[in-house]
Design an enzyme around this catalytic site. Sequence first.
Site, PDB file in Angstrom:
ATOM      1  N   PHE A   1      -0.591   4.394  -5.542  1.00 13.67           N
ATOM      2  CA  PHE A   1      -0.262   4.540  -3.857  1.00 13.67           C
ATOM      3  C   PHE A   1       1.493   4.525  -4.012  1.00 13.67           C
ATOM      4  CE2 PHE A   1      -4.007   2.629  -3.291  1.00 13.67           C
ATOM      5  CZ  PHE A   1      -5.224   3.509  -2.178  1.00 13.67           C
ATOM      6  N   ASP A   2       2.429   4.949  -2.810  1.00  9.77           N
ATOM      7  CA  ASP A   2       3.779   5.065  -2.536  1.00  9.77           C
ATOM      8  C   ASP A   2       3.415   3.533  -2.132  1.00  9.77           C
ATOM      9  OD1 ASP A   2       6.292   4.715  -2.495  1.00  9.77           O
ATOM     10  OD2 ASP A   2       6.727   5.506  -0.577  1.00  9.77           O
TER      11      ASP A   2
END
Length: 365
Positions: free
Chosen positions: A207-208
């Site tokens: 995930f960013d």
Amino acid sequence: MEPEEPRETREAGPGAESAAAPRWEEAKTFYDNLAPKKKPKSPKPQNAVTIAVSSRALFRMDEEQRIYTEQGVEEYVRYQLEHENEPFSPGPAFPFVKALEAVNKRLRELYPESEDVFDIVLVTNNHAQVGVRLINSINHYDLFIERFCMTGGNSPICYLKAYHTNLYLSADAEKVQEAIDEGIAAATIFSPSRDVAVSQSQLRVAFDGDAVLFSDESERIVKAHGLDRFFEHEKAHENKPLAQGPLKGFLEALGRLQKKFYSKGLRLECPIRTYLVTARSAASSGARALKTLRSWGLETDEALFLAGAPKGPLLEKIRPHIFFDDQMFHVAGAQEMGTVAAHVPYGVAQTPRRTAPPKQAPSAQ
């Protein structure tokens, strides 16, 4: 002279009944092993982690999409019917779905009665006539997908909440935006530029941070006032948790399933691994991101702060089944390195695209 005892009476002496039982159980086990294995029962949607996947995300349908765009829906349906015994090739979400099923297998071994597993729903605006080819393809690859939602040209987004959807993946950016606007975690999935082998036994999700797990609060500061003001803002608000972003709930669901393995003493052998891959700098703005996760009772297994460096090379080492980011620049960089990347259309980075959306033909998902 006494009459001879019948043969069956002679053989069935004391203990004959108890001796027959093991022989019967042995035979039953033998024949049970020969019988085809039944697939597990589908969980109730409200008990499971529901992943809704469009047909063009799960399978490659480039030729079919070309026919739909150039020749229309009737020719498209006719082509599908003529080829319904030919399975589709795997699409970008295929390895992710296979990894979900691998996790489910482990969960069912540890918790046979639990419905807290991944439940995959095929969500498509295809006509029901195309369903046979989709079913044939799912059976060809031995996928466990029992729930279908086929809307015959209408948008399927209105059904996602009824399925208790935790994540929606599609190749159609407009439908993903619809889902995000409805408050549903969603992303547009893209095929990588080259094939890279991924783990067959461990689900890896990257995930960013900002505008994916977290709100876009910090990105707004950067765009409006620049990096220096952003660093000052993050230092001043280090102990104030960021608001949640669109995929926070999905990370939460992954964490809940991870804890089921931890409680069995399997932390190091857990088949789910999560990664935070962010352009933030660890020293100047990393603490707020980690403290925000902690305030939610969440964590990622690994946190990678890149201080603006490209994400693609690191993702090539991680080899996640999917990587979520709100900026197409990072999605494209991940694709180039062989990563299946998914764009989350949320936050200030999407403003130019949403005020002047490009014209494109509708798709048959």
